[in-house]
Design an enzyme around this catalytic site. Structure first.
Site, PDB file in Angstrom:
ATOM      1  N   ASN A  40       0.806  -1.316  -0.074  1.00  0.00           N
ATOM      2  CA  ASN A  40       0.097   0.120  -0.167  1.00  0.00           C
ATOM      3  C   ASN A  40       0.869   1.494  -0.123  1.00  0.00           C
ATOM      4  O   ASN A  40       0.662   2.022  -0.911  1.00  0.00           O
ATOM      5  CB  ASN A  40      -0.994  -0.132   1.134  1.00  0.00           C
ATOM      6  CG  ASN A  40      -1.974   0.997   1.293  1.00  0.00           C
ATOM      7  OD1 ASN A  40      -1.737   1.947   0.838  1.00  0.00           O
ATOM      8  ND2 ASN A  40      -3.285   0.603   1.626  1.00  0.00           N
ATOM      9  N   TRP A  41       1.680   1.484   1.061  1.00  0.00           N
ATOM     10  CA  TRP A  41       2.385   2.888   1.093  1.00  0.00           C
ATOM     11  C   TRP A  41       3.534   2.900   0.162  1.00  0.00           C
ATOM     12  O   TRP A  41       3.765   3.739  -0.259  1.00  0.00           O
ATOM     13  CB  TRP A  41       2.635   3.343   2.460  1.00  0.00           C
ATOM     14  CG  TRP A  41       3.602   2.902   3.470  1.00  0.00           C
ATOM     15  CD1 TRP A  41       4.013   1.437   3.503  1.00  0.00           C
ATOM     16  CD2 TRP A  41       4.267   3.382   4.459  1.00  0.00           C
ATOM     17  NE1 TRP A  41       4.803   1.106   4.501  1.00  0.00           N
ATOM     18  CE2 TRP A  41       4.902   2.384   5.208  1.00  0.00           C
ATOM     19  CE3 TRP A  41       4.245   4.596   4.939  1.00  0.00           C
ATOM     20  CZ2 TRP A  41       5.854   2.698   6.226  1.00  0.00           C
ATOM     21  CZ3 TRP A  41       5.025   4.893   6.078  1.00  0.00           C
ATOM     22  CH2 TRP A  41       5.964   3.907   6.779  1.00  0.00           C
ATOM     23  N   TYR A  87       6.901 -15.260  -0.867  1.00  0.00           N
ATOM     24  CA  TYR A  87       6.780 -14.406   0.233  1.00  0.00           C
ATOM     25  C   TYR A  87       5.825 -15.220   1.102  1.00  0.00           C
ATOM     26  O   TYR A  87       5.004 -16.072   0.525  1.00  0.00           O
ATOM     27  CB  TYR A  87       6.116 -13.159  -0.378  1.00  0.00           C
ATOM     28  CG  TYR A  87       5.592 -12.267   1.002  1.00  0.00           C
ATOM     29  CD1 TYR A  87       6.730 -11.316   1.436  1.00  0.00           C
ATOM     30  CD2 TYR A  87       4.549 -12.164   1.607  1.00  0.00           C
ATOM     31  CE1 TYR A  87       6.545 -10.687   2.690  1.00  0.00           C
ATOM     32  CE2 TYR A  87       4.262 -11.299   2.594  1.00  0.00           C
ATOM     33  CZ  TYR A  87       5.246 -10.358   3.149  1.00  0.00           C
ATOM     34  OH  TYR A  87       4.948  -9.688   4.207  1.00  0.00           O
ATOM     35  N   GLN A 107      -2.557   0.142   6.055  1.00  0.00           N
ATOM     36  CA  GLN A 107      -1.064   0.517   6.300  1.00  0.00           C
ATOM     37  C   GLN A 107      -1.078   2.070   6.228  1.00  0.00           C
ATOM     38  O   GLN A 107      -2.171   2.756   5.846  1.00  0.00           O
ATOM     39  CB  GLN A 107      -0.121   0.103   5.045  1.00  0.00           C
ATOM     40  CG  GLN A 107       1.228  -0.801   5.342  1.00  0.00           C
ATOM     41  CD  GLN A 107       2.016  -0.909   4.533  1.00  0.00           C
ATOM     42  OE1 GLN A 107       1.743  -0.887   3.295  1.00  0.00           O
ATOM     43  NE2 GLN A 107       3.237  -1.683   4.732  1.00  0.00           N
ATOM     44  N   GLY A 163       3.756  -0.165   9.344  1.00  0.00           N
ATOM     45  CA  GLY A 163       4.692  -0.280   8.529  1.00  0.00           C
ATOM     46  C   GLY A 163       5.967  -0.165   9.079  1.00  0.00           C
ATOM     47  O   GLY A 163       6.785  -0.217   8.432  1.00  0.00           O
ATOM     48  N   ASP A 165       7.440  -2.490  11.277  1.00  0.00           N
ATOM     49  CA  ASP A 165       7.079  -3.743  11.724  1.00  0.00           C
ATOM     50  C   ASP A 165       7.770  -4.125  13.146  1.00  0.00           C
ATOM     51  O   ASP A 165       6.750  -4.467  13.973  1.00  0.00           O
ATOM     52  CB  ASP A 165       7.493  -4.838  10.930  1.00  0.00           C
ATOM     53  CG  ASP A 165       7.071  -4.647   9.444  1.00  0.00           C
ATOM     54  OD1 ASP A 165       6.175  -3.498   9.311  1.00  0.00           O
ATOM     55  OD2 ASP A 165       7.167  -5.500   8.574  1.00  0.00           O
ATOM     56  N   GLU A 388      16.682  -0.850   0.788  1.00  0.00           N
ATOM     57  CA  GLU A 388      15.606  -0.738   1.532  1.00  0.00           C
ATOM     58  C   GLU A 388      15.893   0.224   2.549  1.00  0.00           C
ATOM     59  O   GLU A 388      14.990   1.019   2.836  1.00  0.00           O
ATOM     60  CB  GLU A 388      15.031  -1.907   1.912  1.00  0.00           C
ATOM     61  CG  GLU A 388      13.690  -2.220   2.588  1.00  0.00           C
ATOM     62  CD  GLU A 388      13.550  -3.454   3.177  1.00  0.00           C
ATOM     63  OE1 GLU A 388      14.424  -4.439   2.861  1.00  0.00           O
ATOM     64  OE2 GLU A 388      12.185  -3.645   3.643  1.00  0.00           O
TER      65      GLU A 388
HETATM   66  C1  2M8 Z   1       7.998  -4.272   5.357  1.00  0.00           C
HETATM   67  O1  2M8 Z   1       6.837  -5.070   5.814  1.00  0.00           O
HETATM   68  C2  2M8 Z   1       6.305  -6.182   5.193  1.00  0.00           C
HETATM   69  C3  2M8 Z   1       5.257  -6.699   5.870  1.00  0.00           C
HETATM   70  O2  2M8 Z   1       4.258  -5.644   5.525  1.00  0.00           O
HETATM   71  C4  2M8 Z   1       7.356  -7.480   5.778  1.00  0.00           C
HETATM   72  O3  2M8 Z   1       8.524  -7.234   6.403  1.00  0.00           O
HETATM   73  O4  2M8 Z   1       7.277  -8.626   4.918  1.00  0.00           O
HETATM   74  C5  2M8 Z   1       7.969  -2.728   6.024  1.00  0.00           C
HETATM   75  O5  2M8 Z   1       9.167  -2.082   6.008  1.00  0.00           O
HETATM   76  C6  2M8 Z   1       6.633  -2.241   5.599  1.00  0.00           C
HETATM   77  O6  2M8 Z   1       6.636  -0.760   5.898  1.00  0.00           O
HETATM   78  C7  2M8 Z   1       6.650  -2.175   3.769  1.00  0.00           C
HETATM   79  O7  2M8 Z   1       5.742  -1.347   3.337  1.00  0.00           O
HETATM   80  C8  2M8 Z   1       6.691  -3.465   3.313  1.00  0.00           C
HETATM   81  C9  2M8 Z   1       7.495  -3.493   1.856  1.00  0.00           C
HETATM   82  O8  2M8 Z   1       8.342  -2.702   1.592  1.00  0.00           O
HETATM   83  O9  2M8 Z   1       7.998  -3.979   3.934  1.00  0.00           O
END
Ligand code: 2M8
Length: 421
Positions: A40-41, A87, A107, A163, A165, A388
């Site tokens: 989402n974000w 995933y 999110q 977001g 986590d 990232e």
């Molecule tokens: C991270 O989160 C995901 C779960 O939503 C994960 O670790 O599996 C976080 O940094 C989150 O803010 C971000 O949107 C996502 C994808 O970049 O990764």
């Protein structure tokens, strides 16, 4: 440090290449392998980045995100457009109940704010596209107002919703959960990234336990609210929803809509933001609603106050203090905190998009620190690439590489050639 033109041009080119490479046709994945779906974000930031390259593609990114909106207004945090077993947890675990396979939580709603930035680049091209999205955005914000408030502050029901986590903000709430019956599972994230940069098994057991509870209750918000085991009022959500609702109201006015409901939400959220002030910490903090406990965490979300146009004189001093202890911008946790871990995800590293939101807010509120933060972010990316996240002390890249939101932040905000914010 001034970036020379050839480095800047090379990074511009690379950033455009990353957006193209992560484009799956109408939506962008954060990075191949680690995150093979639409988040989402991430997507909202991607749209802001695309606007520097192709304004129409920018709107398409947001439109695709809203195709996943649920009947209750919620816009999921992951849309599983095409199956990918790289995933975990995937659609079979989440069992979302929307029009396309999805997760069951949301999110931080940066989408309306990014839409406003995109609109400002080309209003004529954007207005018809915005006109089709506007009501959907209002319904999403209404869902937060209906289901996520505590004393006007926005709560999360799962660490993934904020977001951030594995932020220490959720430690007390996570400790109160006993993840009985979660069963055996295989993580995929640690096959892509060094496990020292990721959440622990203790975290994952609880993440999954919460997902399983939601799925069992059919993601019915009223049912989930009863005896909710995890509910934390969070500065990420509160400041971001407040800011986004202001932007939505401004766009509503441009479309000739009645924005009085949005104006009421803005008042509520402004009051809610004040309930996140922890006098002992001397900063905005997360508040564990179930266990009535402060997190005591000076995080990068604490510094989103200016982005929400919430000023508190002490906060600029707190930010300067933190910035003196790091090299590249706002760490996800102040290094003076015993829980700080320079490489572990949301417990220390610097994130380009958080720097951007904080920097935007500072500049809008007249603080020179906003431009400093932009320049530091530009240097960080120019020197260490499109990771990232980054070690805030050394800039060492961490997590996934060729990352969409880092490329987008470069193109739209950080780069010397950026003109988007
Ligand atoms: C991270 O989160 C995901 C779960 O939503 C994960 O670790 O599996 C976080 O940094 C989150 O803010 C971000 O949107 C996502 C994808 O970049 O990764």
């Amino acid at each position: 440090m001034m970036l020379d033109a050839s480095t800047t041009d090379a990074r511009d080119e690379e950033a455009r290449g990353i957006l193209a490479q992560n484009d799956r046709g109408g939506y962008t994945i954060p990075t191949a392998g680690l995150y093979p779906y639409q988040w989402n974000w991430d997507s909202a930031f991607a749209a802001m980045g695309f606007a520097a390259v192709d304004i129409y593609r920018a709107w398409t990114e947001l439109e695709t995100l809203f195709t996943g909106q649920w009947a209750n207004g919620m816009v999921p945090h992951i849309l599983f457009h095409a199956a990918d077993d790289g995933y975990f947890p995937g659609p079979d675990v989440w069992q979302g109940v929307g029009p396309i396979a999805s997760s069951g939580i949301s999110q931080p709603p940066v989408a309306a704010t990014m839409a406003r930035l995109i609109l400002a680049r080309n209003t004529e091209a954007g207005l018809p596209r915005l006109g089709r999205l506007y009501d959907r955005m209002v319904e999403w914000h209404r869902w937060f107002m209906d289901w996520r408030l505590d004393r006007g502050a926005v709560c999360i029901t799962h660490p993934w919703e904020a977001g951030r986590d594995n932020a220490p903000d959720w430690d007390s709430a996570m400790a109160a959960i006993t993840p009985d019956g979660v069963g055996a599972y295989t993580r995929r994230d640690t096959a892509h990234v060094d496990s020292a940069m990721r959440p622990t098994k203790y975290d994952y057991d609880r993440y999954l336990w919460l997902v399983q509870r939601g799925a069992r209750l059919g993601w019915d918000e009223a049912a989930m609210l009863q005896g909710a085991p995890f509910r934390v009022a969070d500065p990420t959500m509160t400041f971001i929803l407040l800011r986004a609702t202001r932007d939505l109201a401004a766009m509503g006015a441009m479309l000739g809509r009645d924005t009085s409901t949005l104006d009421g939400w803005i008042d509520t959220l402004e009051r809610g933001a004040q309930t996140l002030w922890n006098p002992e910490l001397g900063a905005y903090d997360s508040r564990d609603v179930v266990n009535a406990a402060w997190a005591g965490a000076l995080s990068n979300a604490s510094f989103l106050c200016w982005y929400a146009h919430v000023d508190k004189p002490e906060m600029a001093g707190r930010l300067e203090e933190v910035l003196r202890t790091v090299r590249y911008g706002v760490p996800s946790l102040a290094p003076s905190d015993a829980r700080f871990d320079a490489k572990r995800y949301w417990r220390g590293p610097v994130w380009g998009m958080m720097n951007m939101l904080i920097g935007m807010g500072l500049t809008e509120r007249g603080y020179g620190l906003g431009e400093d933060l932009r320049a530091l972010t530009a240097e960080m990316i120019a020197e260490h690439g499109f990771a990232e996240y980054f070690d805030p002390l050394t800039g060492a890249p961490a997590g996934g590489g060729t990352f969409t939101w880092t490329a987008a932040v470069w193109l739209g905000w950080a780069a010397p050639n950026a003109t988007g914010v």
